[in-house]
Design a protein around this motif. Structure first.
Motif, short mmCIF file in Angstrom:
data_model
loop_
_atom_site.label_atom_id
_atom_site.label_comp_id
_atom_site.label_asym_id
_atom_site.label_seq_id
_atom_site.Cartn_x
_atom_site.Cartn_y
_atom_site.Cartn_z
N ALA A 26 21.67 73.44 16.03
CA ALA A 26 20.86 74.64 16.25
C ALA A 26 21.47 75.84 15.56
CB ALA A 26 20.73 74.90 17.75
N GLN A 27 22.78 75.94 15.61
CA GLN A 27 23.45 77.05 14.93
C GLN A 27 23.24 76.96 13.41
OE1 GLN A 27 27.39 76.42 16.52
NE2 GLN A 27 27.12 77.91 18.16
N LYS A 28 23.28 75.74 12.89
CA LYS A 28 23.04 75.57 11.47
C LYS A 28 21.60 75.96 11.10
CE LYS A 28 25.31 74.30 8.72
NZ LYS A 28 26.08 75.03 7.66
N ALA A 29 20.66 75.60 11.96
CA ALA A 29 19.26 75.98 11.72
C ALA A 29 19.11 77.49 11.71
CB ALA A 29 18.36 75.36 12.79
N GLN A 30 19.74 78.17 12.65
CA GLN A 30 19.70 79.63 12.68
C GLN A 30 20.30 80.22 11.41
OE1 GLN A 30 21.48 80.95 16.48
NE2 GLN A 30 19.44 81.73 16.96
N PRO B 97 20.78 77.75 21.01
CA PRO B 97 20.33 79.04 20.49
C PRO B 97 19.07 78.92 19.65
CG PRO B 97 22.18 78.22 19.19
CD PRO B 97 22.02 77.28 20.35
N GLY B 98 18.18 79.89 19.81
CA GLY B 98 16.99 79.96 18.97
C GLY B 98 15.93 78.91 19.24
N LEU B 99 15.92 78.33 20.43
CA LEU B 99 14.96 77.27 20.75
C LEU B 99 13.57 77.87 20.94
CD1 LEU B 99 14.57 74.24 21.37
CD2 LEU B 99 15.09 74.76 23.77
N ILE C 57 25.61 67.77 24.71
CA ILE C 57 24.87 68.86 24.07
C ILE C 57 25.59 69.42 22.84
CG2 ILE C 57 25.82 70.89 25.28
CD1 ILE C 57 22.89 71.80 25.67
N ALA C 58 26.87 69.13 22.70
CA ALA C 58 27.66 69.76 21.64
C ALA C 58 27.06 69.59 20.24
CB ALA C 58 29.09 69.23 21.67
N PRO C 59 26.66 68.38 19.80
CA PRO C 59 26.10 68.26 18.45
C PRO C 59 24.77 69.00 18.31
CG PRO C 59 25.93 66.17 19.63
CD PRO C 59 26.81 67.06 20.45
N ASN D 72 12.56 73.47 17.14
CA ASN D 72 11.88 72.81 18.25
C ASN D 72 12.76 71.66 18.74
OD1 ASN D 72 9.73 74.50 17.59
ND2 ASN D 72 8.60 72.90 16.51
N ALA D 73 12.39 71.06 19.87
CA ALA D 73 13.14 69.92 20.38
C ALA D 73 12.22 69.05 21.22
CB ALA D 73 14.34 70.37 21.21
#
Length: 239
Positions: free
Chosen positions: A176-180, A205-207, A169-171, A187-188
């Protein structure tokens, strides 16, 4: 709150195996909504081996939750989406002969093409999501072309979940943090299941939305469609 969009491609696959209209795709979509789905996803391909272009038209105006059309933006696909004007279009770079989606866009290499597509769909009031790998550079590239959201391609996470879920899950957390950070919606989808969904939703985060089809329909063979949709909702902490 993370929304559950049910991809009904596999229902169309079953129908097409025998011809006719059993199961009835429109009825199944309505039942999915009644059972708790917060969106319906379809992915028409050029050979129409599951979802047909006519199916998309038949679902238009019938789906009362969020309608998401995903696929490779060839000319026919673009025309269809502009005619239907769904809540969301998800751009996926799958080859015509691909069994299923197997990679995200190189948003840097294809920036000009993606920018033009985003502008076209936004002019019609359609929210645009771009399918990308869990790569911060691709997230930045998606932001640069003006998309509203990205959809993280989660097959690599699912493939390595049981080996080492923290490493798997790390990448995705970093993406996700970069998207935020960039103000992109997130989305996923792809190979998310009852085994791995709860952990993913807990740590990303932010899903905003997950799109799930194959695993959900397989689970429905054992648990029933209504119960299965509620099980996936619970994985998203939506009791």
């Amino acid at each position: 709150m993370t929304r559950l969009s049910v991809n009904i491609n596999k229902i169309a696959t079953i129908r097409n195996a025998r011809g006719g209209n059993n199961p009835n795709l429109v009825n199944v979509a309505l039942d999915c909504e009644r059972f708790g789905a917060q969106g319906i996803t379809v992915h028409p391909r050029p050979d129409e081996r599951h979802i047909r272009y006519q199916d998309v038209l038949d679902l238009t105006g019938v789906v009362t939750t969020e309608f998401n059309i995903e696929g490779n933006p060839n000319e026919r696909f673009i025309e269809l989406v502009r005619q239907v004007r769904p809540a969301q279009v998800t751009l996926v770079p799958d080859a015509p002969d691909a069994i299923t989606s197997n990679a995200g866009w190189d948003t840097i290499r294809h920036a000009d093409h993606l920018r033009q597509l985003v502008e076209t769909f936004k002019q019609d009031g359609i929210r645009v999501s771009i399918f990308v790998d869990a790569d911060e550079r691709m997230v930045e590239g998606a932001k640069a072309v003006g998309t509203d959201r990205i959809e993280l391609y989660t097959e690599p996470y699912a493939a390595h979940y049981f080996e080492n879920r923290e490493a798997a899950i790390a990448p995705f957390v970093r993406a996700a943090q970069k998207a935020q950070e960039l103000g992109l919606g997130l989305n996923a989808g792809h190979d998310l299941s009852l085994d791995n969904l709860q952990y993913f939703a807990q740590y990303i985060p932010g899903l905003l939305e997950v799109s799930i089809g194959h695993a959900l329909i397989c689970d429905a063979l054992y648990f029933g469609l209504e119960n299965t949709i509620q099980m996936y909702r619970r994985c998203l902490n939506q009791d």
